[in-house]
Write an enzyme that holds these catalytic residues in place. Structure first.
Site, PDB file in Angstrom:
ATOM      1  N   GLU A 130      20.439 -52.986  57.776  1.00 19.35           N
ATOM      2  CA  GLU A 130      19.086 -52.439  57.597  1.00 19.35           C
ATOM      3  C   GLU A 130      18.061 -53.256  58.381  1.00 19.35           C
ATOM      4  O   GLU A 130      18.262 -54.456  58.609  1.00 19.35           O
ATOM      5  CB  GLU A 130      18.679 -52.519  56.129  1.00 19.35           C
ATOM      6  CG  GLU A 130      19.516 -51.722  55.178  1.00 19.35           C
ATOM      7  CD  GLU A 130      18.945 -51.790  53.765  1.00 19.35           C
ATOM      8  OE1 GLU A 130      18.647 -50.721  53.227  1.00 19.35           O
ATOM      9  OE2 GLU A 130      18.797 -52.889  53.220  1.00 19.35           O
TER      10      GLU A 130
ATOM     11  N   GLU B 271      18.012 -41.425  55.432  1.00 22.47           N
ATOM     12  CA  GLU B 271      17.711 -41.954  54.094  1.00 22.47           C
ATOM     13  C   GLU B 271      16.364 -41.417  53.636  1.00 22.47           C
ATOM     14  O   GLU B 271      15.394 -41.396  54.397  1.00 22.47           O
ATOM     15  CB  GLU B 271      17.671 -43.498  54.101  1.00 22.47           C
ATOM     16  CG  GLU B 271      17.323 -44.043  52.717  1.00 22.47           C
ATOM     17  CD  GLU B 271      17.284 -45.558  52.605  1.00 22.47           C
ATOM     18  OE1 GLU B 271      17.539 -46.252  53.606  1.00 22.47           O
ATOM     19  OE2 GLU B 271      16.977 -46.033  51.488  1.00 22.47           O
TER      20      GLU B 271
HETATM   21  P1  C2E Z   1      15.214 -49.629  50.513  1.00 19.08           P
HETATM   22  O1  C2E Z   1      16.045 -48.631  49.792  1.00 19.08           O
HETATM   23  O2  C2E Z   1      15.881 -50.882  50.939  1.00 19.08           O
HETATM   24  O3  C2E Z   1      14.550 -48.889  51.686  1.00 19.08           O
HETATM   25  C1  C2E Z   1      14.429 -49.424  52.958  1.00 19.08           C
HETATM   26  C2  C2E Z   1      13.054 -49.919  53.166  1.00 19.08           C
HETATM   27  O4  C2E Z   1      13.015 -50.618  54.386  1.00 19.08           O
HETATM   28  C3  C2E Z   1      12.055 -48.790  53.289  1.00 19.08           C
HETATM   29  O5  C2E Z   1      10.826 -49.229  52.758  1.00 19.08           O
HETATM   30  C4  C2E Z   1      11.953 -48.620  54.791  1.00 19.08           C
HETATM   31  O6  C2E Z   1      10.753 -48.005  55.191  1.00 19.08           O
HETATM   32  C5  C2E Z   1      12.039 -50.052  55.233  1.00 19.08           C
HETATM   33  N1  C2E Z   1      12.494 -50.207  56.609  1.00 19.08           N
HETATM   34  C6  C2E Z   1      13.387 -49.452  57.278  1.00 19.08           C
HETATM   35  N2  C2E Z   1      13.560 -49.952  58.517  1.00 19.08           N
HETATM   36  C7  C2E Z   1      12.793 -51.053  58.636  1.00 19.08           C
HETATM   37  C8  C2E Z   1      12.557 -52.002  59.699  1.00 19.08           C
HETATM   38  O7  C2E Z   1      13.096 -51.950  60.775  1.00 19.08           O
HETATM   39  N3  C2E Z   1      11.718 -53.019  59.423  1.00 19.08           N
HETATM   40  C9  C2E Z   1      11.085 -53.131  58.244  1.00 19.08           C
HETATM   41  N4  C2E Z   1      10.254 -54.129  58.066  1.00 19.08           N
HETATM   42  N5  C2E Z   1      11.284 -52.261  57.230  1.00 19.08           N
HETATM   43  C10 C2E Z   1      12.126 -51.227  57.427  1.00 19.08           C
HETATM   44  P2  C2E Z   1      10.025 -48.375  51.755  1.00 19.08           P
HETATM   45  O8  C2E Z   1      10.081 -46.946  52.111  1.00 19.08           O
HETATM   46  O9  C2E Z   1       8.704 -49.009  51.593  1.00 19.08           O
HETATM   47  O10 C2E Z   1      10.848 -48.514  50.430  1.00 19.08           O
HETATM   48  C11 C2E Z   1      10.885 -49.688  49.727  1.00 19.08           C
HETATM   49  C12 C2E Z   1      11.830 -49.599  48.597  1.00 19.08           C
HETATM   50  O11 C2E Z   1      11.396 -48.693  47.585  1.00 19.08           O
HETATM   51  C13 C2E Z   1      13.201 -49.075  49.006  1.00 19.08           C
HETATM   52  O12 C2E Z   1      13.967 -50.062  49.585  1.00 19.08           O
HETATM   53  C14 C2E Z   1      13.741 -48.630  47.683  1.00 19.08           C
HETATM   54  O13 C2E Z   1      14.261 -49.728  46.967  1.00 19.08           O
HETATM   55  C15 C2E Z   1      12.510 -48.116  46.997  1.00 19.08           C
HETATM   56  N6  C2E Z   1      12.481 -46.670  47.130  1.00 19.08           N
HETATM   57  C16 C2E Z   1      12.053 -45.912  48.154  1.00 19.08           C
HETATM   58  N7  C2E Z   1      12.235 -44.621  47.876  1.00 19.08           N
HETATM   59  C17 C2E Z   1      12.815 -44.546  46.670  1.00 19.08           C
HETATM   60  C18 C2E Z   1      13.268 -43.477  45.834  1.00 19.08           C
HETATM   61  O14 C2E Z   1      13.196 -42.301  46.186  1.00 19.08           O
HETATM   62  N8  C2E Z   1      13.812 -43.789  44.645  1.00 19.08           N
HETATM   63  C19 C2E Z   1      13.948 -45.088  44.229  1.00 19.08           C
HETATM   64  N9  C2E Z   1      14.491 -45.317  43.036  1.00 19.08           N
HETATM   65  N10 C2E Z   1      13.536 -46.111  44.987  1.00 19.08           N
HETATM   66  C20 C2E Z   1      12.986 -45.850  46.194  1.00 19.08           C
HETATM   67 CA    CA Z   2      17.818 -47.679  50.144  1.00 18.29          CA
HETATM   68 CA    CA Z   3      17.829 -51.443  51.329  1.00 11.89          CA
END
Ligand code: C2E
Ligand code: CA
Ligand code: CA
Length: 683
Positions: free
Chosen positions: A593, A419
Site C-alpha cells: 500500500e 478498493e
Molecule cells: P485503508 O483501508 O488502509 O485505506 C487506505 C488509505 O490509504 C486510504 O485513506 C487511501 O486514500 C490512502 N492511500 C492510498 N494510497 C496512498 C498513497 O500512495 N499515499 C498515501 N499517503 N495514502 C494513500 P482513506 O481513504 O483516508 O482511508 C483511511 C482509512 O479509513 C482506511 O484505511 C480504512 O481503514 C478506513 N476506511 C475507509 N473507508 C472505509 C469503509 O468503507 N469502511 C471502513 N470500515 N473503514 C474505511
Molecule cells: Ca483497506
Molecule cells: Ca490499509
C-alpha cells in the site's frame, strides 16, 4: 470484685457500648430524683436533727448529684470506645455505691430523730432510692444488686426495729417485691444482652456481605463496585508524589487465549496477571478488576514521566509468558492514565472516563502502549461529540459515498481491482475524513448501517464494470463480530449482479483481537460464498506472518509505513523483502500500500512485489472517474501488451505520473479530501 461489678456479664465491645448508652440516658433522671429526695430530707429534718446530718450530708449529695447528672447529660451521645465505656461505667458504679452508702448512713442517723411520721418518711425514701437505683442500674447487673443490697438491708433492719406488725409486714412485702424485681431484672438483662449480640452479629454479617459484594472471586481483587466507592472519596497523599492518576488497563489478545484454550485456562491467566499487577509497584493503590480483562487502579508518582515508566513496567510484567497446564501463552496489555486534579476530583467519574478514553487511544494506536489523557484528547472529544451528533442525524444514503482506488498487478500493470474508500459530505460539518467518522460510527454502533449502505453502493458500481475487475471493501471489526450483520452483508452480495468471487473484504487485525473465534468463523462464511478476505494494514499490529498464515486470509496488504522510508532505510528494505518473500512462500497474495514514488516502485519491482496500490499509480477517484478509468483500461490495448516496464520507461520520459499519462483522474476527481486528512494525521 470491682472487675466483676463492671464486667456486666459480657466483655463484648458492642455490649459494653450499648450499656454505656443506656446507662447514660438514665443517669440525669436518676440524679434528679436523688436531689429531690435530698431537698425533702432537708425540709423535713432541719431543726429536728443535727445540722451536719439534716443539711450537710443532703446538700453534699445534692451537689454531687448535680455535677454527675450534668456530666451525663453532656456525654450521653458520645461515641465511646470500648475502653472509654469501661472506665466511665466503672467510675460511675463506684460513685453510686459510695453515694448510696453515705445516703443510707444518713438515713440510719436521722432515723433516731423526729417521730413515727418522719421515720416512715425515711423508710419510704429508702424504698424510692432503692427502686430508682435498681431501675437506673438495670444494665449493670452486679452494680444494681450491690446498690439494692446496700439499701434493702438497712431498710429491713430499721423497719423490723420499729416492732410494729404493720411495719414488719411492710418489710416482708418490700423484700418479696424486691426478689420479684431481681428476677424480672435478670430476665430483662438477658434479653437486652441477646438483643445487642444479635445486633452485633447482623452488623458483622452485613459487613461480610458488603465485603463479598465488593470482591472479584476469580482474582481476589476488589471489583468495579468497590472501585467506584473508593473513587468518590479518594484523596491523594503519597509522600514525594507530585502527580496522582487513575490508571486503567485492558489485556490485548486475551480473547484468543480464552477462545483457544477454554475459560478455565483463561481464568488462570487472569489470576496470574492480577498477581503480577499487584507486585509491579507499591505505588499502585486500590487495584481492582473492573470486569472481563479490564483492570483499574489509583496511583501517585513523582511526575508524568514516572507514570509513563509505570505504564511500561505494567506492560512488561503482563507481557511475560504465562504457563498454565503445560501450555505457554502470552497476552499483552495497553494502559490509559488520567491525571487526578490538584484541587481534587468531584467523584472521580470524569477521571474514569478520561482514563478509559486514553486506554481506547492506546489500543487504537497499536496496543502495548501507555497513553496519558491530554488536552488534545479533550478537544478531540469535543470534536467527536460534534461528529457524533451530525452522524446520528445524517442521511447515510445521501451524505456518504465511495471513492475508488485501483490495485495493480506490478508485473503487468493490469488493474486487478478497486478498493472502496468511504467519504462523508456532512450537511452540517462538510467533508469529514474516514479517520474521524469511522471510529465515531464504530463507537455509536452506527457502523453496521453505514457498512450496509456503502456495500450497496460498491456493489452497484461494480455491476457496471467487467467481470475481471475485482472490488475491495473495508469492513469494520464491529461488523465482524455480529452474525446478523454478516448474514445481511452476504445477502446483499448474493442479491447483486456481482459474482462473490470478485469481492475481497479487507479487515484489520483488531477484528481478530476483539473476538477471535467469531471473526474467523465469519471470515469462513464470506469465503464459503466465494468472496476473499484480506488482512489490511499488516505490520501495524502484533501479528507475525506465520501466525497470520494459520488464519483464513487470501491476501495481505502491507502497510504504507513500510514503504515510506524504503529508499532511505536499508532495514525497511530488508523487512519488505522478507514479508514479500514469505507471502509468496505461503502462497498468499500481497499488496503493497501507499506507493508514491517511482524509486519505491523500482525497489518493489526488484523485490518481486505482487500487487501495488498508491498515489503513484492512481489516487482514490469518484465513481464517475472510476467508471471511465475501467473503461479506458479495457480499451487500452497497450495495457496488456506493453506491461508495466514499457509504461515505466514512458512515464519516466514524460516525467508525469502514470495516472495523468492515462488521461484519467484529473485534479478535481482526485481525492483531495483524503490527501488532506493523511497530511493531517501524518503531522
Ligand atoms: P485503508 O483501508 O488502509 O485505506 C487506505 C488509505 O490509504 C486510504 O485513506 C487511501 O486514500 C490512502 N492511500 C492510498 N494510497 C496512498 C498513497 O500512495 N499515499 C498515501 N499517503 N495514502 C494513500 P482513506 O481513504 O483516508 O482511508 C483511511 C482509512 O479509513 C482506511 O484505511 C480504512 O481503514 C478506513 N476506511 C475507509 N473507508 C472505509 C469503509 O468503507 N469502511 C471502513 N470500515 N473503514 C474505511
Ligand atoms: Ca483497506
Ligand atoms: Ca490499509
Amino acid at each position: 470484685m470491682l472487675e466483676g461489678i463492671v464486667r456486666l456479664g459480657s466483655s463484648s465491645s458492642g455490649v459494653m457500648q450499648a450499656q454505656f448508652r443506656s446507662f447514660a440516658k438514665k443517669m440525669p433522671a436518676y440524679y434528679a430524683s436523688v436531689i429531690a429526695m435530698m431537698l425533702s430530707v432537708i425540709y423535713v429534718f432541719h431543726g429536728i436533727a443535727p445540722a451536719w446530718a439534716a443539711i450537710g450530708i443532703p446538700s453534699g449529695i445534692s451537689l454531687l448529684g448535680t455535677v454527675r447528672g450534668y456530666w451525663w447529660l453532656m456525654h450521653a451521645d458520645d461515641a465511646v470506645t470500648w475502653s472509654e465505656a469501661h472506665v466511665y461505667l466503672r467510675r460511675s458504679t463506684w460513685t453510686l455505691i459510695v453515694a448510696v452508702s453515705i445516703l443510707m448512713a444518713m438515713d440510719v442517723t436521722l432515723f433516731r430523730y423526729g417521730n413515727d411520721h418522719t421515720r416512715y418518711f425515711l423508710l419510704l425514701q429508702m424504698l424510692a432510692c432503692a427502686t430508682c437505683g435498681f431501675y437506673c442500674l438495670m444494665h449493670l447487673r452486679m452494680a444494681s444488686l450491690v446498690v439494692f443490697a446496700v439499701v434493702m438491708i438497712p431498710f429491713d433492719v430499721l423497719t423490723v426495729s420499729l416492732h410494729q406488725p404493720s411495719a414488719t409486714s411492710t418489710a416482708v412485702t418490700a423484700t418479696v417485691t424486691a426478689g420479684v424485681m431481681i428476677l424480672a431484672m435478670l430476665g430483662y438483662q438477658r434479653d437486652f444482652l441477646n438483643l445487642i449480640r444479635a445486633e452485633a452479629d447482623t452488623q458483622k454479617l452485613s459487613q461480610e456481605n458488603l465485603h463479598l459484594a465488593q470482591l472479584d472471586m476469580l482474582t481476589g481483587l476488589p471489583n468495579r463496585r468497590y472501585f467506584f466507592d473508593v473513587l468518590a472519596s479518594w484523596r491523594p497523599q503519597g509522600e514525594g508524589a507530585t502527580v496522582a492518576a487513575l490508571g486503567m488497563l485492558d489485556l490485548d489478545g486475551f480473547k484468543p487465549v480464552n477462545d483457544t484454550y477454554g475459560h478455565t485456562v483463561g481464568d488462570s491467566v487472569l489470576a496470574e496477571i492480577s498477581a503480577r499487577l499487584r507486585s509491579v509497584s507499591e505505588r499502585i493503590d486500590h487495584l481492582c478488576r473492573l470486569g472481563g480483562d479490564e483492570f483499574a487502579f489509583l496511583v501517585q508518582a513523582e511526575d508524568e514521566e514516572a507514570l509513563r515508566r509505570l505504564g511500561l513496567d505494567i506492560i512488561n510484567a503482563v507481557g511475560k509468558p504465562i504457563q498454565v497446564a503445560n501450555k505457554i501463552m502470552s497476552v499483552g496489555c495497553s494502559v490509559g492514565f488520567a491525571l487526578w486534579p490538584k484541587q481534587g476530583a468531584a467523584e472521580g467519574i470524569a477521571q474514569f472516563e478520561q482514563a478509559d478514553y486514553a486506554l481506547y487511544h492506546a489500543k487504537r494506536s497499536g496496543r502495548g502502549r501507555t497513553v496519558l489523557f491530554s488536552e488534545e484528547h479533550e478537544s478531540l472529544i469535543v470534536e467527536q461529540g460534534k461528529v457524533e451528533q451530525a452522524l446520528r442525524s445524517a442521511d447515510l444514503q445521501a451524505e456518504f459515498y465511495l471513492m475508488y482506488q485501483p490495485i495493480v498487478e506490478l508485473s503487468t500493470g493490469r488493474t486487478l481491482s478497486l478498493e472502496c474508500l468511504a467519504r462523508w459530505k456532512s450537511s452540517v460539518l462538510g467533508e469529514v475524513p474516514p479517520a474521524v467518522f469511522v471510529p465515531v460510527a464504530e463507537r455509536t454502533g452506527l457502523i453496521s448501517d453505514l457498512t450496509l449502505v456503502l456495500l450497496g453502493q460498491a456493489l452497484r458500481a461494480a455491476e457496471g464494470w467487467p467481470d475481471h475487475i475485482g472490488l475491495s471493501f473495508n469492513v469494520s471489526p464491529y461488523d465482524m463480530t455480529s452474525r446478523e450483520q454478516i448474514v445481511k452483508m452476504i445477502e446483499a452480495i448474493l442479491a447483486s449482479k456481482v459474482s462473490p468471487g470478485r469481492l475481497t473484504l479487507e479487515l484489520t487485525e483488531t477484528a481478530l483481537l476483539n473476538n477471535f473465534a467469531e471473526t474467523t468463523l465469519h471470515m469462513e462464511m464470506f469465503r464459503s460464498v466465494g468472496a476473499s478476505v484480506a488482512l489490511d494494514d499488516f505490520g501495524t499490529g502484533h501479528s507475525s506472518l506465520s501466525y497470520v498464515h494459520s488464519l483464513p486470509f487470501d491476501k495481505i496488504k502491507i502497510d504504507r509505513g513500510f514503504v515510506l522510508n524504503l529508499e532511505s532505510n536499508p532495514a525497511s528494505r530488508n523487512i519488505m523483502r522478507a514479508v514479500i518473500g514469505l507471502c509468496r512462500d505461503l502462497n498468499v497474495a500481497s499488496v503493497v500500500e501507499g506507493v508514491e514514488t517511482e524509486a519505491q516502485l523500482q525497489l518493489l519491482q526488484e523485490m518481486g512485489a505482487g500487487q501495488i496500490q498508491g498515489y503513484l499509480f492512481a489516487r482514490p477517484m469518484t465513481q464517475g472517474a472510476a467508471d471511465a478509468f475501467v473503461e479506458q483500461r479495457i480499451s487500452s490495448a497497450a495495457e496488456s501488451v506493453l506491461g508495466l516496464h514499457t509504461w515505466q520507461a514512458k512515464s519516466r520520459l514524460s516525467g508525469l505520473p502514470f495516472v495523468l499519462r492515462e488521461g484519467l483522474g484529473t485534479e478535481g476527481e482526485w481525492d483531495a479530501g483524503g490527501e488532506a486528512e493523511r497530511q493531517r494525521t501524518a503531522g
